[in-house]
Design an enzyme around this catalytic site. Structure first.
Site, PDB file in Angstrom:
ATOM      1  N   GLN A   1       0.872  -1.175   0.000  1.00  0.00           N
ATOM      2  CA  GLN A   1       0.000   0.000   0.000  1.00  0.00           C
ATOM      3  C   GLN A   1       0.903   1.216   0.000  1.00  0.00           C
ATOM      4  OE1 GLN A   1      -3.859  -0.397   1.570  1.00  0.00           O
ATOM      5  NE2 GLN A   1      -3.912   0.873  -0.241  1.00  0.00           N
TER       6      GLN A   1
ATOM      7  N   THR B   1      -0.103  -2.113   7.293  1.00  0.00           N
ATOM      8  CA  THR B   1      -0.023  -3.566   7.446  1.00  0.00           C
ATOM      9  C   THR B   1      -0.736  -4.256   6.282  1.00  0.00           C
ATOM     10  OG1 THR B   1       0.195  -3.212   9.812  1.00  0.00           O
ATOM     11  CG2 THR B   1      -0.394  -5.419   9.171  1.00  0.00           C
ATOM     12  N   HIS B   2      -1.005  -3.487   5.226  1.00  0.00           N
ATOM     13  CA  HIS B   2      -1.729  -4.022   4.075  1.00  0.00           C
ATOM     14  C   HIS B   2      -0.782  -4.714   3.096  1.00  0.00           C
ATOM     15  CE1 HIS B   2      -4.553  -0.404   5.077  1.00  0.00           C
ATOM     16  NE2 HIS B   2      -4.516  -1.305   6.044  1.00  0.00           N
ATOM     17  N   THR B   3      -0.195  -5.800   3.552  1.00  0.00           N
ATOM     18  CA  THR B   3       0.651  -6.611   2.677  1.00  0.00           C
ATOM     19  C   THR B   3      -0.274  -7.549   1.901  1.00  0.00           C
ATOM     20  OG1 THR B   3       0.920  -8.198   4.464  1.00  0.00           O
ATOM     21  CG2 THR B   3       2.630  -6.552   4.241  1.00  0.00           C
TER      22      THR B   3
END
Lengths: 591, 242
Positions: free
Chosen positions: A347, A517-519
């Site tokens: 992101q 934390t948008h992996t």
């Protein structure tokens, strides 16, 4: 020599959002389900109880609710010719652990993807021509549509008590919501939360710029609520401890508050915590899973046989388990073949801080993770790539999840890091500043992928997952374009000072600063088994009794937070298992 | 037994107080427990910093920290300094937690050099970073200032040394000066701002300075108030009101 448990119908790896949803759905269908969670059990009481939970040192320094990197982490490098080094300290992203997983320490931004986000490649090709997509950009369409998922977006929002305002209801635009969104079948579960000052000022600025501001859909309840499972939620009191913390107030939706109460004690459901799954066991021909092997709380190797294996770990660790277990063919970035590890994306987050004088009471200590105001005027099809120069889109928002001094106080430009000047700076900034964020999409690329590290091992002796990722020109341009638009939206408010962080040409991915934390990606869903790990039902193309719902399934990442989409995809997956797979176990899509 | 109150550590604290600009205290009245006399007052409020005897740091390290912590967050007209808020006690106690040993960091080798974008790649846990850093900065000072330790330099010299560490210009034998500085500053800030239960932020002094209501965690009735400052003082984890 391992302990062998009695066989069950389904074993679920991980007890976050996807694990809780699958456990609920599969036990509803009458299956016997064992869930293995690597971390401890957690519930609102006692684990998130006031006041202990709001200790900033424990929550944001000791990272009490996050995964300990000493046990499992990843290695990271910028390109495939480099040697990767371990992600030794938590920085850029924060996987959770324990019951609730990242779903207990998230903020609560709960978006649906736009209809066009499901067909990124064909949409770009149609609008700008095939040649517009740069070489090496490996974007793909989702093998599902917005319409396929609408009932599941809706259901997940009602499970979460999501608070917001519809912009398009049964095809009709209505005031106050996002006019660019896909059509909703009904209003949000709850109306929007009240606006703190920064969100109100964002409204003003956005309107002045001719944009269409709307309340961020927030899974932070705006009022008393009982979800379809009978779980009770109370109104969010803006405590300021969302991100990094479990909710003390039954207000932020989490697996713990919204699903676990009906699972605990349910016949046919067993939760085993401190159970570290090491691998999925396969038959010799690698076409069927026979169960999983894990270490129990005493460290004893244990085998859990099952007919169905559902990988519900955090996106990165779903991919890790698939690679370690030999499910499918690992991705090879040179020949662009293989599927496990393919299309890792992230992101594109950037921040602009606004500093005001002491008459402006921004009170950043008050906070609500998912609340605030945003615009879609630069997202999805509203972004004209021929003008902006980048593919994708993004949001600009004012969001205030709550800031305390241990979590850091942003100071105006020119303020030193220590001494009297710093004290003056933090004193002036703390109650009188807020920020906008630009959250951009992140496309996928041939040279951005996940694989096993050849050198570093986790605490259990397994190779670490290796992430190969860097910013590409497309995302750097997006950052610059969107931050400029955000800065324009700041200037109309007349702050004393502005501090922004657009990516500069040639900037590399920096793992030391928290971004998101948008992996996403690594085990993506698709319609072609040559270029995807999972079919349209999140079922492994290679091992048909393995399903892997999660953000790992995104072929690329859109401008929104992934949780709404992850929940919807998981309900979609569960429906396919219940209505199709259980009747006739085997591949749901013929390769 | 009354000699306990004259432990070396206590003397160091008191000595460090001498550096505090007492005149400034008199003009603002923001902070109590500022002068050496007040610090030594048996009737001083609960949590006075001089009650603490270090268990982790040795005397040389303690002396260094007394000076460095006071430079990083000094007492001034803006509010209390780190020394009188008990940040030294915080540091000493925090270094004894599993966190300071690196228990949530990945600490397996091989340890290789990498670009700064990849973050810390060293072998040392937090407490060793601090310890090795102190020893090296003191060593550097001794070599540059005729055998003087950091704490024996004048205030201006100390600030120059710290700036040299912060900017990475100062080269130390065993550790990156910048790494040491960053970790020390983080820890000093943590001690200054964390809940008093961890040893610093005595009397919630740092929260009062910035107007943080602490652990109140309930603001629904104030979200839409625009025209006045939040009116209630802080509360801490133990339920004390400030």
């Amino acid at each position: 020599m391992s302990i062998v448990k009695n066989k069950v119908d389904a074993v679920i790896v991980g007890m976050g959002w996807t694990g809780a949803i699958m456990a609920k759905e599969l036990t509803d269908a009458g299956l016997s389900v064992v869930c293995l969670e690597r971390g401890p059990d957690r519930d609102t009481q006692p684990d998130f109880a006031y006041p202990r939970v709001v200790d900033e040192l424990e929550g944001s320094v000791h990272r009490k609710y996050l995964q300990s990197l000493s046990k499992e982490t990843v290695t990271i490098r910028h390109n495939m010719n480099d040697t990767a080094v371990p992600y030794r300290q938590m920085g850029s992203f924060k996987p959770g652990t324990g019951v609730g997983g990242a779903g207990s320490h998230w903020s609560g931004c709960h978006f649906r993807a736009l209809p066009e986000d499901f067909k990124v490649r064909s949409n770009v090709e149609q609008r700008y021509g095939k040649k517009f997509i740069p070489a090496g950009m490996t974007i793909q369409d989702f093998p599902v549509t917005y319409e396929d998922l609408e009932p599941h977006f809706d259901h997940f929002e009602y499970v979460c008590g999501t608070s917001g305002k519809a912009g398009v209801l049964n095809g009709k635009k209505i005031d106050g919501g996002n006019p660019f969104e896909g059509s909703r079948s009904r209003e949000f579960a709850l109306p929007p939360n009240p606006n703190y000052l920064g969100a109100e000022m964002f409204y003003k600025a956005a309107r002045e710029m001719g944009y269409h501001p709307y309340p961020i859909p927030a899974s932070n309840a705006s009022g008393p609520y009982v979800n379809p499972y009978g779980c009770q939620m109370g109104p969010c009191n803006f405590c300021g401890f969302c991100s990094d913390y479990g909710c003390l107030n039954y207000s932020k939706a989490s697996p713990n508050a919204c699903i676990m109460p009906v699972l605990r004690g349910r016949k046919g459901f067993e939760l085993r915590t401190l159970a570290q799954v090491l691998k999925v066991n396969l038959t010799a021909d690698k076409k069927k899973a026979t169960g999983v092997t894990y270490l129990d709380a005493q460290g004893r190797e244990t085998e859990q046989p099952a007919d169905l294996v559902v990988l519900c770990a955090f996106s990165l660790f779903n991919v890790h388990l698939m690679l370690l277990s030999g499910i499918g063919v690992p991705y090879d970035p040179v020949s662009n073949t293989g599927t496990i590890g393919r299309n890792y994306s992230y992101q594109n987050l950037n921040r602009v801080s606004l500093f005001f004088d002491e008459t402006v009471h921004a009170n950043q200590f008050m906070g609500i993770g998912g609340g605030g105001t945003t615009i879609d005027d630069l997202n999805g099809n509203q972004n004209d790539s021929t003008k902006s120069g980048f593919i994708g889109g993004g949001l600009v928002w004012a969001r205030q999840p709550g800031g305390g001094p241990v979590r850091g106080i942003a100071t105006a430009p020119g303020v030193p890091n220590w001494g009297s000047g710093w004290k003056k700076g933090v004193k002036e900034a703390f109650r009188h500043s807020f920020y906008y964020e630009v959250q951009g999409s992140c496309m996928s690329y041939q040279d951005a992928y996940l694989s096993l590290d050849p050198t570093y091992k986790d605490a259990f002796g397994r190779p670490l997952l290796r992430m190969t990722f860097d910013w590409h020109d497309n995302e750097v341009k997006a950052s610059q374009y969107l931050v400029e638009k955000a800065s324009d939206m700041c200037k109309v408010l007349g702050p004393k000072a502005i501090k922004g962080d657009a990516k500069k040409d040639g900037d590399h991915y920096n793992v030391t600063q928290y971004q998101s934390t948008h992996t996403c990606g690594g085990a993506i869903m698709g319609s072609d088994p040559k270029t995807s790990a999972l079919n349209r039902y999140l079922q492994s193309w290679d091992v048909s009794n393995v399903f892997a719902p999660g953000a790992n399934a995104f072929p690329q990442n859109n401008g929104y937070n992934p949780t709404g989409m992850v929940g919807a995809l998981t309900y979609w997956c569960a429906k396919a298992v219940r209505e199709q797979y259980l009747k006739n176990p085997g591949p749901l899509v013929q390769a | 037994m009354s000699d306990d109150t004259q432990s070396p550590s206590r003397r160091n604290i008191i000595k460090s107080m001498v550096f505090i600009p007492i005149g400034a205290a008199a003009t603002t009245g923001v902070v109590r427990a500022l002068s050496p006399a007040t610090a030594a007052d048996a009737n001083a409020p609960e949590g006075k910093p001089d009650a603490y005897t270090p268990a982790f740091f040795n005397q040389v390290e303690w002396k260094f920290l007394n000076a460095a912590v006071d430079r990083l967050i000094p007492y001034d007209e803006h509010g209390p300094g780190a020394i009188e808020l008990g940040v030294l006690e915080f540091l000493d106690r925090h270094m004894q937690t599993p966190y300071a040993t690196g228990d949530i960091w990945y600490m397996q080798g091989p340890f290789v050099k990498a670009a700064p974008e990849f973050g810390y790649q060293g072998k040392l846990g937090l407490r060793d970073i601090i310890r090795v850093g102190i020893k090296n900065v003191d060593g550097y000072c001794a070599s540059q200032f005729g055998g003087k330790a950091f704490a024996d330099l004048d205030r201006k010299q100390q600030e120059e040394i710290l700036k040299g560490c912060e900017g990475g210009k100062l080269k130390l034998e065993d550790i990156s000066a910048k790494l040491f500085f960053t970790n020390l500053l983080n820890e000093v800030r943590n001690g200054y701002f964390a809940d008093p239960k961890h040893g610093g932020n005595k009397g919630m002094g740092a929260w009062k300075m910035i107007g943080y209501p602490g652990m109140r965690a309930d603001y629904l009735d104030w979200v839409e108030v625009r025209d006045k400052p939040y009116p209630i003082g802080p509360v801490d984890l133990a339920g004390r009101r400030g």
